[in-house]
Design an enzyme around this catalytic site. Structure first.
Site, PDB file in Angstrom:
ATOM      1  N   ASP A 111       0.853  -1.185   0.000  1.00 36.66           N
ATOM      2  CA  ASP A 111       0.000   0.000   0.000  1.00 36.66           C
ATOM      3  C   ASP A 111       0.893   1.241   0.000  1.00 36.66           C
ATOM      4  O   ASP A 111       2.123   1.117  -0.037  1.00 36.66           O
ATOM      5  CB  ASP A 111      -0.922  -0.003   1.236  1.00 36.66           C
ATOM      6  CG  ASP A 111      -0.158   0.183   2.536  1.00 36.66           C
ATOM      7  OD1 ASP A 111       1.099   0.221   2.514  1.00 36.66           O
ATOM      8  OD2 ASP A 111      -0.804   0.295   3.588  1.00 36.66           O
ATOM      9  N   ASP A 127      -3.301   4.320   2.787  1.00 35.50           N
ATOM     10  CA  ASP A 127      -3.637   4.636   4.182  1.00 35.50           C
ATOM     11  C   ASP A 127      -3.344   6.104   4.443  1.00 35.50           C
ATOM     12  O   ASP A 127      -2.241   6.575   4.154  1.00 35.50           O
ATOM     13  CB  ASP A 127      -2.786   3.798   5.166  1.00 35.50           C
ATOM     14  CG  ASP A 127      -3.198   2.345   5.204  1.00 35.50           C
ATOM     15  OD1 ASP A 127      -4.313   2.031   4.749  1.00 35.50           O
ATOM     16  OD2 ASP A 127      -2.403   1.531   5.696  1.00 35.50           O
ATOM     17  N   ASP A 132       1.378   4.707   2.390  1.00 31.79           N
ATOM     18  CA  ASP A 132       0.949   5.308   3.652  1.00 31.79           C
ATOM     19  C   ASP A 132       1.326   6.788   3.708  1.00 31.79           C
ATOM     20  O   ASP A 132       2.431   7.163   3.316  1.00 31.79           O
ATOM     21  CB  ASP A 132       1.642   4.603   4.822  1.00 31.79           C
ATOM     22  CG  ASP A 132       1.484   3.093   4.763  1.00 31.79           C
ATOM     23  OD1 ASP A 132       0.423   2.606   5.143  1.00 31.79           O
ATOM     24  OD2 ASP A 132       2.439   2.405   4.309  1.00 31.79           O
TER      25      ASP A 132
HETATM   26  N1  CTP Z   1       1.026   1.067  11.687  1.00 32.57           N
HETATM   27  C1  CTP Z   1       0.482   1.453  12.878  1.00 32.57           C
HETATM   28  N2  CTP Z   1      -0.822   1.214  13.151  1.00 32.57           N
HETATM   29  C2  CTP Z   1      -1.604   0.595  12.243  1.00 32.57           C
HETATM   30  C3  CTP Z   1      -1.072   0.188  11.024  1.00 32.57           C
HETATM   31  C4  CTP Z   1       0.251   0.434  10.770  1.00 32.57           C
HETATM   32  O1  CTP Z   1       1.182   2.019  13.693  1.00 32.57           O
HETATM   33  N3  CTP Z   1      -2.889   0.374  12.533  1.00 32.57           N
HETATM   34  C5  CTP Z   1       2.422   1.352  11.398  1.00 32.57           C
HETATM   35  C6  CTP Z   1       3.286   0.132  11.529  1.00 32.57           C
HETATM   36  O2  CTP Z   1       4.291   0.389  12.447  1.00 32.57           O
HETATM   37  C7  CTP Z   1       3.859  -0.065  10.162  1.00 32.57           C
HETATM   38  C8  CTP Z   1       3.576   1.212   9.406  1.00 32.57           C
HETATM   39  O3  CTP Z   1       2.540   1.846  10.101  1.00 32.57           O
HETATM   40  O4  CTP Z   1       5.238  -0.271  10.235  1.00 32.57           O
HETATM   41  C9  CTP Z   1       3.186   0.956   7.989  1.00 32.57           C
HETATM   42  O5  CTP Z   1       2.256  -0.100   7.942  1.00 32.57           O
HETATM   43  P1  CTP Z   1       2.097  -1.042   6.677  1.00 32.57           P
HETATM   44  O6  CTP Z   1       1.637  -0.245   5.530  1.00 32.57           O
HETATM   45  O7  CTP Z   1       1.222  -2.180   7.105  1.00 32.57           O
HETATM   46  O8  CTP Z   1       3.552  -1.651   6.480  1.00 32.57           O
HETATM   47  P2  CTP Z   1       4.772  -1.180   5.575  1.00 32.57           P
HETATM   48  O9  CTP Z   1       5.959  -1.221   6.454  1.00 32.57           O
HETATM   49  O10 CTP Z   1       4.474   0.118   4.899  1.00 32.57           O
HETATM   50  O11 CTP Z   1       4.903  -2.350   4.529  1.00 32.57           O
HETATM   51  P3  CTP Z   1       4.274  -2.427   3.051  1.00 32.57           P
HETATM   52  O12 CTP Z   1       5.358  -1.955   2.155  1.00 32.57           O
HETATM   53  O13 CTP Z   1       3.942  -3.869   2.855  1.00 32.57           O
HETATM   54  O14 CTP Z   1       3.062  -1.561   3.008  1.00 32.57           O
HETATM   55 MN    MN Z   2       2.691   0.393   3.790  1.00 38.84          MN
HETATM   56 MN    MN Z   3      -0.381   0.679   5.565  1.00 38.10          MN
END
Ligand code: CTP
Ligand code: MN
Ligand code: MN
Length: 502
Positions: free
Chosen positions: A335, A426, A337
């Site tokens: 995703d 997100d 963020d």
């Molecule tokens: N996070 C959080 N609370 C949530 C979801 C996520 O604090 N409800 C934080 C987590 O610490 C995470 C970061 O936001 O490390 C990003 O989340 P995510 O998008 O799930 O992981 P990524 O590290 O960005 O991996 P990806 O590249 O797969 O998206």
């Molecule tokens: Mn992410």
């Molecule tokens: Mn995310």
């Protein structure tokens, strides 16, 4: 009682006097007998060191000319904790009990107070948890905490970390938390190594590698693969859970249910008339192909433009920062963020932004799915004790329609027919004064975040979450303007986002 504890226990207990030749001031001038200071010359210079020593002695502190085993506090300037540790290791004299390693800012505070002030995370240079191991390339320091390791995307131990990540995932699917954590920690520490493990000798002294983990490493070194990993990859439950959880909105509970009902493929689930799906799962199935093909960096950048356009239409002063994996330098993600914060907004304007942005995208036909989670943030609430606690900011989980022409100026390969791709996004909105905590929390990686909190709790008696940092000893909330401030409060060397891929 060792000298470290004595230093903390105040001036009541007397330590045995040591009338060494190195003592410059006569003993009667020493007011604070529990502290024995040594000021490091390295990077400070002779003149400044002499000046500070003289000043401290005049204020009643005992300052040694040479390092000795009676020294309780080592003061340094422009040195990291690791620098001082390194210097200490090559000294002939060893400190009998671990002296405190402090930044010169502590001494300066003592000077203006005219007495010793309590040492805090801001002053402390190093923690005792660093493990020094001897490798073919010389001595290296490895901490059992991911937040004290620099983990870039240059992973030299893929064959091991891939194996441990599969094993960790399998344990997660079986709700075996303990083993899951052990495998994740093992994978994480191996990712940070500056060398590839070739023989079992290379693993000696590395923290977070238990017997079980070591036996798997040994098998991979000898056979090129682990029989346990092979078994997991062929395991029906693992394969099914892996497949089911690849659908947006499907977690462990739903996977368990479908698995028990005998489902093994997504197409059977999709076409089953008796199953009820959540709105999220419906969207997950509908955009499945797009969502499982990862988001590229170019796509993430195009989404960034979209987000900024929408946010700035309503709050021109807002900061829009990409967080998550892309901030850590990853080339792909599941995703994109973003953290949004605005210095000039009222609480109401802040609360209205995400709904307005969603509304705008809806009118433009770009909104494929959204779930707005209202804020449950309370200003005076203390940080959570839980390592994996969710945060309380207002946030939105979205699926956006990204037109191909917006990516790389339309140069990228066009699929026939469909002119867009569904992308998971997100968005998090946070109060301006919380931005440093929110940014640190949303940058990840998850393992890095877990260890930051674990470290804060166990090594600093502090509580950290995505909103705040609380010092339990002093009973105060610590403010921060930047991520650097938070690391400093915790007494940690700053770790850049691209070094947080733990
Ligand atoms: N996070 C959080 N609370 C949530 C979801 C996520 O604090 N409800 C934080 C987590 O610490 C995470 C970061 O936001 O490390 C990003 O989340 P995510 O998008 O799930 O992981 P990524 O590290 O960005 O991996 P990806 O590249 O797969 O998206
Ligand atoms: Mn992410
Ligand atoms: Mn995310």
């Amino acid at each position: 009682m060792d000298s470290l504890q004595m230093a903390h226990s105040g001036p009541r207990k007397k330590r045995p006097r040591q009338m060494g030749a190195s003592m410059a001031s006569p003993p009667q001038d020493i007011k604070f007998r529990d502290l024995v200071l040594f000021i490091l010359e390295k990077k400070m210079g002779t003149t400044r060191r002499a000046f500070l020593m003289e000043l401290a002695r005049r204020k009643g502190f005992r300052v040694e000319n040479e390092l000795s085993d009676s020294v309780t506090h080592i003061v340094a300037e422009n040195n990291s904790g690791s620098d001082v540790l390194e210097w200490l290791q090559v000294q002939k004299v060893r400190a009998r009990s671990q002296p405190e390693l402090l930044d010169v800012s502590w001494l300066i505070e003592c000077m203006s107070a005219g007495k010793p002030v309590a040492t805090t995370g801001q002053h402390q240079l190093v923690v005792s948890v660093l493990v020094v191991i001897s490798t073919v390339r010389g001595l290296i320091k490895i901490s059992p905490y991911a937040c004290q390791r620099r983990t870039t995307l240059n992973n030299r131990n893929h064959i091991f970390t891939d194996a441990f990540e599969i094993l960790a995932e399998n344990c997660e699917f079986r709700e075996n938390e303990g083993s899951c954590l052990a495998f994740m920690r093992a994978a994480s520490v191996l990712k940070s190594l500056p060398f590839t493990i070739i023989s079992m000798k290379d693993t000696e002294g590395i923290p977070c590698l238990g017997d079980k983990v070591k036996s798997i490493i040994e098998e991979i070194i000898e056979d090129g693969e682990s029989s346990e990993v092979k078994a997991v990859l062929n395991d029906e439950r693992y394969q099914s859970f892996k497949l089911f959880t690849s659908v947006f909105g499907v977690g462990l509970k739903t996977s368990e249910k479908w698995f028990r009902m005998g489902f093994r493929t997504l197409s059977k689930i999709r076409s089953d008339k008796t199953l009820k799906f959540t709105r999220m799962q419906k969207a997950g199935f509908f955009y499945y192909e797009d969502l499982v093909s990862c988001v590229t960096k170019a796509e993430a950048e195009a989404v960034g433009v979209l987000v900024k356009e929408a946010v700035w239409a309503f709050l021109p002063d807002a900061f829009v920062t990409v967080t998550g994996g892309f901030r850590r330098g990853k080339k792909i993600g599941h995703d994109v963020d973003f953290l949004i914060t605005s210095p000039g907004s009222t609480e109401e304007e802040e609360q209205q932004l995400l709904p307005k942005v969603i509304n705008l995208w809806e009118r433009k036909g770009l909104l494929l799915y959204y779930d707005l989670v209202e804020s449950t943030f309370e200003k005076f609430k203390l940080p959570s004790r839980k390592v994996d606690a969710l945060d309380h900011f207002q946030k939105c989980f979205l699926i956006l329609k990204l037109h191909h022409q917006r990516v790389d100026g339309g140069k990228s390969s066009q699929q026939e027919g469909k002119t867009w791709k569904a992308i998971r996004v997100d968005l998090v909105m946070c109060p301006y004064e919380r931005r440093a905590f929110a940014l640190l929390g949303w940058t990840g990686s998850r393992q890095f975040e877990r260890d930051l909190r674990r470290y804060a709790t166990h090594e600093r008696k502090m509580m950290l979450d995505n909103h705040a940092l609380y010092d339990k000893t002093k009973r105060i909330v610590l403010e921060a303007e930047s991520e650097e401030d938070i690391f400093a409060h915790l007494g940690l060397d700053y770790i850049d986002p691209w070094e947080r891929n733990a």
